[in-house]
Design a protein around this motif. Structure first.
Motif, PDB file in Angstrom:
ATOM      1  N   SER A  32       0.852  -1.184   0.000  1.00 26.61           N
ATOM      2  CA  SER A  32       0.000   0.000   0.000  1.00 26.61           C
ATOM      3  C   SER A  32       0.887   1.234   0.000  1.00 26.61           C
ATOM      4  O   SER A  32       2.105   1.136   0.048  1.00 26.61           O
ATOM      5  CB  SER A  32      -0.853   0.024   1.255  1.00 26.61           C
TER       6      SER A  32
ATOM      7  N   PHE B 220       2.280   4.100   2.140  1.00 34.87           N
ATOM      8  CA  PHE B 220       2.501   4.235   3.580  1.00 34.87           C
ATOM      9  C   PHE B 220       2.247   5.666   4.037  1.00 34.87           C
ATOM     10  O   PHE B 220       2.324   6.606   3.242  1.00 34.87           O
ATOM     11  CB  PHE B 220       3.930   3.823   3.938  1.00 34.87           C
ATOM     12  N   THR B 221       1.976   5.807   5.325  1.00 32.88           N
ATOM     13  CA  THR B 221       1.727   7.135   5.888  1.00 32.88           C
ATOM     14  C   THR B 221       2.999   7.989   5.903  1.00 32.88           C
ATOM     15  O   THR B 221       2.925   9.211   6.016  1.00 32.88           O
ATOM     16  CB  THR B 221       1.207   7.011   7.336  1.00 32.88           C
TER      17      THR B 221
ATOM     18  N   PRO C 289       9.005   4.584   4.499  1.00 32.75           N
ATOM     19  CA  PRO C 289       9.486   3.490   5.358  1.00 32.75           C
ATOM     20  C   PRO C 289      10.992   3.505   5.586  1.00 32.75           C
ATOM     21  O   PRO C 289      11.487   2.815   6.467  1.00 32.75           O
ATOM     22  CB  PRO C 289       9.073   2.231   4.595  1.00 32.75           C
TER      23      PRO C 289
ATOM     24  N   ARG D  41       8.503   0.372   9.574  1.00 37.68           N
ATOM     25  CA  ARG D  41       7.166  -0.194   9.416  1.00 37.68           C
ATOM     26  C   ARG D  41       6.028   0.766   9.759  1.00 37.68           C
ATOM     27  O   ARG D  41       5.269   0.544  10.705  1.00 37.68           O
ATOM     28  CB  ARG D  41       7.040  -1.489  10.230  1.00 37.68           C
TER      29      ARG D  41
ATOM     30  N   LYS E  84       2.441   2.904   9.431  1.00 31.21           N
ATOM     31  CA  LYS E  84       1.068   2.504   9.115  1.00 31.21           C
ATOM     32  C   LYS E  84       0.799   2.659   7.622  1.00 31.21           C
ATOM     33  O   LYS E  84       1.419   3.469   6.943  1.00 31.21           O
ATOM     34  CB  LYS E  84       0.094   3.389   9.888  1.00 31.21           C
ATOM     35  N   GLN E  85      -0.177   1.879   7.155  1.00 31.91           N
ATOM     36  CA  GLN E  85      -0.555   1.941   5.744  1.00 31.91           C
ATOM     37  C   GLN E  85      -1.766   2.843   5.583  1.00 31.91           C
ATOM     38  O   GLN E  85      -2.545   3.027   6.503  1.00 31.91           O
ATOM     39  CB  GLN E  85      -0.895   0.533   5.258  1.00 31.91           C
TER      40      GLN E  85
ATOM     41  N   THR F  32      -4.147   0.421  -1.333  1.00 34.81           N
ATOM     42  CA  THR F  32      -4.582   1.793  -1.036  1.00 34.81           C
ATOM     43  C   THR F  32      -5.490   2.289  -2.155  1.00 34.81           C
ATOM     44  O   THR F  32      -5.120   2.219  -3.326  1.00 34.81           O
ATOM     45  CB  THR F  32      -3.361   2.734  -0.928  1.00 34.81           C
TER      46      THR F  32
END
Lengths: 448, 448
Positions: free
Chosen positions: B222, B224-225, B228, B233, B235-236, B284
């Motif tokens: 997805s 990512f917020t 990365p 890691r 959140k997606q 997403t």
């Protein structure tokens, strides 16, 4: 050598003029005095200049104005009487007024001469009074002083040669009293500055004579950190830089005429704001540079009456020239913008709302649609801008956080934040209705 | 009906192509498939398109490139071999490559044809493989599909008539496999889009056939917020709007080719970013509008390489046209600005640093001095811009406070804050060296 300028309330009555005389007597360095026209003696009083403008207007429209002349002459006579001075000054001015208005109602009056009479009166009275108490004081007309201005009635600009002319006044002995607010064109025509222009005269004289200090006497002890009508008895500012003062003036601080700082600023003469009614108070110094202090915020100002026009267009930031074209449309309509923050695909143009008439709005929206092919246009009205001002905030971590916290604590939504474009201020756009609440909270955060 | 686009890593090897085939087999709605050229199989691998470009360059300079052709043909053969397909496709491409390069080193090669061969190969292989496993799949060349583009080699733009042409493909039966990255001019010349242009082809096809969904298969689960590589890691993002995606892409989110969203955006087709290696993950969704949620910040992005030019001039804001003239100077030098926040007497122009060569800098500084008569000019280099993105933040009290607190907590000074110009983002300018620290702290504040 100092230049002191006394504002309208400082010369509003005989009692006030005596205070001015005491201040001048106490400090032999004050060699050049600039005065305003008599202002208000109390909240419900009138300003002489307002009455003079009304007379000129009524004369133009063929309306009677004899009662206004009467009111002015009574005020003048009262002042002269209470200072034990001859009434000749008042009579002389009355005659000048009649001449300037012209012999009949169809003559076009010499408006700038009419408007200047309040200052002329103040200067003549003060110089007569100082002489009567034994000082060597002379009335110096701006023509004699060499204040040469552009021929823009009501909005004159000083011409460069004035400064050398003024410098020559240094060789005169005694105290020279100069009426503020006007100068003369090269052709010898009297022309006034914009309203509040006595501050400008003072600054020009200070720059011309190369004064060590330009003292500006008004009716407050100092410049306050925030508008006293929003925060009860706020802290006073002891030292402020020109730049800081300018940012505060912009958003509602009206202590000092904006343009007036320029001549002093250009040659680096410090300006001191003092109180005629409390001359012992140290006042506020306006300087080019100041020592850094722990308190990096010097003041908070806020003003309403703004609106913003928001446009968005997908991939706007790839379009070379978009921002320039948008600003060009406003310029073509003679609207000056205050800020134009842009995002990636968005741009806002913030302007003073009073410039944005229905007709201008229609034209501008049409042109934006036709020429820029945007996706969205929105107008936000009734915005207020708050300035948090202080040199040094640019390099102090945490100022922005403190300010945004204070505004959030007041439960106010920030429509806009603009920080970093100015090195001495941070700007917050909010709804006009939230203005006082936000300013109070900011004051608490930075000054309590 | 859906359009699915598979990126370079999804077609990098026989193993990956089998995953693609499984994804297509599982969903009969996927009628149009767009593919990239074979990408990297692992971190140290090469991309076919890079090798093709190198071949074209070497050919131009008369340098040997036989070893490169060898490498490419080996990769192609390996894929065909492992999929049990005939090597005829590879031989055909080899021949097209040689023809496009011209018969001798002095011929100017048809670069865009050379560049397009990776995609052509992918599409042919996939369609042959799908046929071999019993599906009704056809290779459809963009010329046949009717993708008509402007004659701007390496930077083509789609022409409007393409969409109607593509709509006509709906009547064909089976699955149509279209190579991404290029189209044909009206005169029939092959021209490529900008690099990464297979995303564009996918979006054009989706818009043309009026797909219910445009699925973009890549190698991450997805969007990512946050990047990365900065936050471990993160959140997606399950749903994001086009506008939010665009703001994130701007500052370093490179999931999706910027321009690629436009065709889908124009007709409101949702885009889904999915993972070929984990097709069960929901991915997403990029949509026009989404339901407001409590979490109004959707992502945080940051990018370095900016610089800002700051000018100040006393009483600037009274000067009608100042801002427009400053931007005009940049436009004349073909430099697009990112932001131009202005204060009262100050204005900053933020640009991508790579545009600001020593020569451009000299010209621009000179012109600003000569034409705008400013008091100060300063250049700040090595800045980073952080975008905190989310629809709804404009009407949520406290977002700015939370963000400034997070940045302050990381002991990072904010050189610039720009909020309110965009309705979906807030921008912070900081020193490049502070970027990771600030982004990590923001992530913690908004997502943990």
């Amino acid at each position: 050598m100092k230049v002191a300028k006394f504002g309208g309330s400082s010369v509003a009555s005989a009692e006030q003029i005596k205070k001015v005389a005491a201040i001048i007597t106490d400090d032999p360095a004050k060699k050049f005095i600039v005065v305003s026209a008599p202002g208000k003696r109390n909240k419900d009083d009138f300003k002489i200049t307002d009455k003079l403008i009304e007379i000129a207007n009524r004369h133009c429209q063929g309306e009677p104005y004899g009662h206004l002349t009467e009111t002015i002459m009574m005020r003048f006579s009262e002042i002269l009487d209470q200072l034990n001075l001859s009434s000749a000054i008042a009579e002389e001015l009355h005659q000048t007024l009649e001449e300037a208005l012209g012999s009949n109602e169809y003559d076009s009056p010499k408006v700038d001469i009419v408007k200047s009479l309040g200052e002329v009166f103040s200067a003549k009275v003060l110089s007569a009074y100082l002489t009567s108490i034994g000082l060597n004081a002379t009335y110096t007309n701006p023509e004699t002083a060499g204040i040469i201005v552009s021929d823009e009635p009501g909005n004159a600009r000083v011409l460069e040669e004035s400064f050398a002319n003024l410098y020559a006044l240094r060789k005169n002995s005694g105290i020279q009293i100069i009426p503020g607010f006007f100068g003369y064109t090269k052709a010898g025509k009297l022309v006034t500055f914009s309203r509040g222009g006595s501050d400008i005269t003072g600054s020009i004289v200070a720059a011309g004579v190369k004064a060590e200090l330009y003292e500006n006497f008004t009716d407050v002890d100092s410049v306050f950190t925030v508008n006293p009508s929003i925060v009860y008895r706020p802290k006073q500012i002891s030292t402020i830089t020109y730049k800081e003062m300018r940012e505060l003036s912009y958003a509602g601080f009206s202590v000092f005429h904006d343009e007036a700082l320029i001549p002093a600023f250009n040659v680096g003469i410090p300006v001191c704001i003092k109180n005629t009614n409390n001359p012992e108070a140290p006042g506020t110094m306006i300087v080019a540079e100041k020592e850094p202090t722990e308190q990096c915020v010097v003041g908070i100002a806020g003003d309403g009456g703004f609106c913003s026009l928001y446009v968005s267009k997908y991939l706007m930031n790839r379009e070379l020239g978009f921002g320039r074209k948008l600003l060009q449309i406003f310029e073509d309509e003679h609207i000056s913008f205050e800020h134009a923050p842009s995002g990636i695909d968005d741009m806002s143009v913030v302007i003073r709302q009073n410039q944005f008439t229905a007709e201008k709005e229609r034209i501008i929206l049409q042109r934006i649609q036709d020429e820029l092919n945007v996706d969205t246009i929105k107008i936000h009205r009734d915005l207020a801008m708050i300035m948090v001002v202080g040199e040094g905030m640019i390099s102090t971590i945490g100022v922005a956080q403190k300010a945004t916290k204070a505004i959030t604590d007041a439960n106010v939504n920030m429509v806009m934040i603009n920080q970093g474009s100015s090195e001495v201020s941070m700007m917050f756009g909010i709804q006009e209705v939230d203005l006082n609440r936000a300013v109070q909270s900011l004051y608490k955060a930075f000054f309590e």
